[in-house]
Design a protein around this motif. Structure first.
Motif, PDB file in Angstrom:
ATOM      1  N   SER A 129       3.823  -2.068  -4.796  1.00  0.00           N
ATOM      2  CA  SER A 129       3.770  -0.781  -4.108  1.00  0.00           C
ATOM      3  C   SER A 129       2.834   0.129  -4.902  1.00  0.00           C
ATOM      4  CB  SER A 129       5.179  -0.186  -4.029  1.00  0.00           C
ATOM      5  OG  SER A 129       5.165   0.970  -3.226  1.00  0.00           O
ATOM      6  N   PHE A 130       1.828   0.659  -4.222  1.00  0.00           N
ATOM      7  CA  PHE A 130       0.715   1.355  -4.886  1.00  0.00           C
ATOM      8  C   PHE A 130       1.173   2.478  -5.824  1.00  0.00           C
ATOM      9  CE2 PHE A 130      -2.986   4.146  -5.197  1.00  0.00           C
ATOM     10  CZ  PHE A 130      -4.042   3.257  -5.282  1.00  0.00           C
ATOM     11  N   HIS A 131       2.197   3.226  -5.396  1.00  0.00           N
ATOM     12  CA  HIS A 131       2.556   4.428  -6.162  1.00  0.00           C
ATOM     13  C   HIS A 131       3.839   4.294  -6.981  1.00  0.00           C
ATOM     14  CE1 HIS A 131      -0.744   6.813  -4.716  1.00  0.00           C
ATOM     15  NE2 HIS A 131      -0.447   6.565  -3.459  1.00  0.00           N
ATOM     16  N   PHE A 132       4.400   3.081  -7.078  1.00  0.00           N
ATOM     17  CA  PHE A 132       5.668   2.919  -7.811  1.00  0.00           C
ATOM     18  C   PHE A 132       5.427   2.858  -9.322  1.00  0.00           C
ATOM     19  CE2 PHE A 132       8.860   1.049  -4.543  1.00  0.00           C
ATOM     20  CZ  PHE A 132       8.631   2.122  -3.712  1.00  0.00           C
TER      21      PHE A 132
ATOM     22  N   ALA B 152       0.853  -1.204   0.000  1.00  0.00           N
ATOM     23  CA  ALA B 152       0.000   0.000   0.000  1.00  0.00           C
ATOM     24  C   ALA B 152       0.891   1.257   0.000  1.00  0.00           C
ATOM     25  CB  ALA B 152      -1.003  -0.027   1.143  1.00  0.00           C
ATOM     26  N   ASP B 153       0.710   2.178   0.966  1.00  0.00           N
ATOM     27  CA  ASP B 153       1.454   3.449   0.922  1.00  0.00           C
ATOM     28  C   ASP B 153       2.599   3.503   1.935  1.00  0.00           C
ATOM     29  OD1 ASP B 153      -0.051   4.328  -1.150  1.00  0.00           O
ATOM     30  OD2 ASP B 153      -0.851   6.107  -0.157  1.00  0.00           O
ATOM     31  N   ILE B 154       3.312   2.402   2.057  1.00  0.00           N
ATOM     32  CA  ILE B 154       4.515   2.382   2.912  1.00  0.00           C
ATOM     33  C   ILE B 154       5.576   3.336   2.356  1.00  0.00           C
ATOM     34  CG2 ILE B 154       6.552   0.905   3.270  1.00  0.00           C
ATOM     35  CD1 ILE B 154       4.585   0.494   5.450  1.00  0.00           C
ATOM     36  N   SER B 155       5.653   3.428   1.023  1.00  0.00           N
ATOM     37  CA  SER B 155       6.621   4.318   0.374  1.00  0.00           C
ATOM     38  C   SER B 155       5.960   4.881  -0.878  1.00  0.00           C
ATOM     39  CB  SER B 155       7.876   3.521  -0.013  1.00  0.00           C
ATOM     40  OG  SER B 155       8.676   4.298  -0.872  1.00  0.00           O
ATOM     41  N   HIS B 156       5.949   6.209  -1.010  1.00  0.00           N
ATOM     42  CA  HIS B 156       5.294   6.817  -2.175  1.00  0.00           C
ATOM     43  C   HIS B 156       6.229   6.975  -3.370  1.00  0.00           C
ATOM     44  CE1 HIS B 156       2.366   7.687   0.903  1.00  0.00           C
ATOM     45  NE2 HIS B 156       1.500   7.961  -0.058  1.00  0.00           N
ATOM     46  N   HIS B 157       7.528   6.760  -3.137  1.00  0.00           N
ATOM     47  CA  HIS B 157       8.466   6.991  -4.242  1.00  0.00           C
ATOM     48  C   HIS B 157       9.611   5.999  -4.175  1.00  0.00           C
ATOM     49  CE1 HIS B 157      11.097   9.068  -7.065  1.00  0.00           C
ATOM     50  NE2 HIS B 157      10.035   9.733  -7.461  1.00  0.00           N
TER      51      HIS B 157
HETATM   52 ZN    ZN Z   1      -1.839   6.737  -1.908  1.00  0.00          ZN
END
Ligand code: ZN
Length: 338
Positions: free
Chosen positions: A306-309, A260-265
């Motif tokens: 990872s959601f945002h990778f 999920a959002d453990i790391s955004h980038h």
């Molecule tokens: Zn998010």
């Protein structure tokens, strides 16, 4: 068969350039350019489908996109805590420095008995522009009918994870699904303190109420450590929001993590995991959860989404930096033949 380079004449880059120019000239002078060139074919202007299918043991998994999410100026959202040079890190990785664009990788798992979707995308909201809210069309492209979804698992109550549960006119996008979310997040984001807050906090609280209150009889509250669906375990990873959850999915001896959002980038909050993120409710707790989870994934070599990778966001965490306290993202090669 190995290429036998001993029989090849040495070619310099200059030779190649001269050769290209000469070929172009020959084609022009003989009229070949006009009779056989294909430049008049129309540009196709379409892209590959925005879903990606793979297996977790005996489960069938699909990552489906809700579309790119432009977050704007990275120096406003990624906050150095040890003097990190955000712009310099982006430049070093050939990334734009004026606008950070995040993917929205939504995981769907068919366990054979349950069809489970993790998070719902931005829905009808355009607070991050017109490129989000594509989950429904991409689910269709992936052959997944929202009416067949048995469980919507919400990692945390933020716009890009929750606001696609209901349409703007108040009907459900997943009419037959049970909804799972942590009670901590539900309680926090529907509390007066947040509803009476300011800016993003207030907006997010108001929309959490709109998304969740009409669904009270369908909601089951998640507890950290609990296997709430067969093969799917919730892990409490607080910080980004107070009740943020990650998930371990296990089938036939294979384990896969939904971060999920453990790391955004994959650079800024991976190589330097102590960097803070402006949308974190408690950034220090988020750093602690991030470091703990990535340390476990690196040690146990567990693949994750990872959601945002960068699309489709599946890979591994390796150790990074002289002291080994950072992490390097190793994308897993996509397999397009099943
Ligand atoms: Zn998010």
């Amino acid at each position: 068969m190995a290429l036998d380079t001993s029989k090849m004449a040495p070619v310099s880059r200059r030779d190649l350039l001269v050769g290209t120019a000469a070929t172009g000239l020959a084609a022009t002078t003989t009229g070949l350019m006009t009779s056989t060139a294909s430049a008049e074919a129309p540009f196709v202007k379409t892209q590959a489908p925005y879903f990606y299918r793979f297996n977790i043991g005996k489960f069938e998994a699909t990552v489906v996109s809700d579309g790119p999410l432009p977050l704007g100026d990275p120096t406003k959202t990624f906050i150095p805590t040890k003097g990190e040079n955000i712009t310099g890190l982006l430049e070093k990785h050939f990334l734009p420095t004026d606008n950070v664009v995040l993917e929205q990788n939504i995981l769907v798992v068919n366990t054979g008995s349950k069809l489970v979707i993790f998070d719902t995308g931005m829905g009808d909201s355009d607070i991050f522009g017109p490129t989000t809210g594509k989950l429904k069309s991409n689910l269709k492209a992936a052959g997944i009918d929202p009416a067949q979804i048995d469980a919507v698992v919400v990692s945390h109550a933020h716009p890009d994870h929750l606001w696609g549960l209901m349409t703007a006119d108040g009907s459900s996008n997943f009419p037959n699904a049970q909804i799972f979310i942590s009670q901590v997040d539900y309680d926090f984001w529907t509390a007066d303190a947040q509803l009476n807050g300011e800016g993003f906090v207030k907006l997010n609280a108001e929309n959490t109420v709109k998304q969740l209150k009409p669904n009270m009889e369908k909601i089951t509250f998640l507890k950290g450590g609990e296997e709430f669906l067969p093969g799917i375990q919730a892990i409490a990873t607080p910080g980004h929001t107070p009740g943020h959850m990650s998930f371990m999915i296990t089938s036939d001896g294979e384990t896969f993590c939904n971060l999920a959002d453990i790391s955004h980038h994959y650079v800024l909050l991976f190589e330097k995991p102590w960097t803070e993120f402006a949308y974190d409710t408690d950034a220090k707790a988020a750093v602690a959860s991030r470091t703990k989870m990535l340390d476990m994934l690196a040690t146990d070599k567990i693949p994750f989404v990872s959601f945002h990778f960068p699309w489709p966001g599946i890979g591994y965490a390796g150790r990074h930096g002289a002291d080994g306290k950072g992490f390097h993202y190793h994308p897993k090669p996509m397999k397009l033949a099943i």
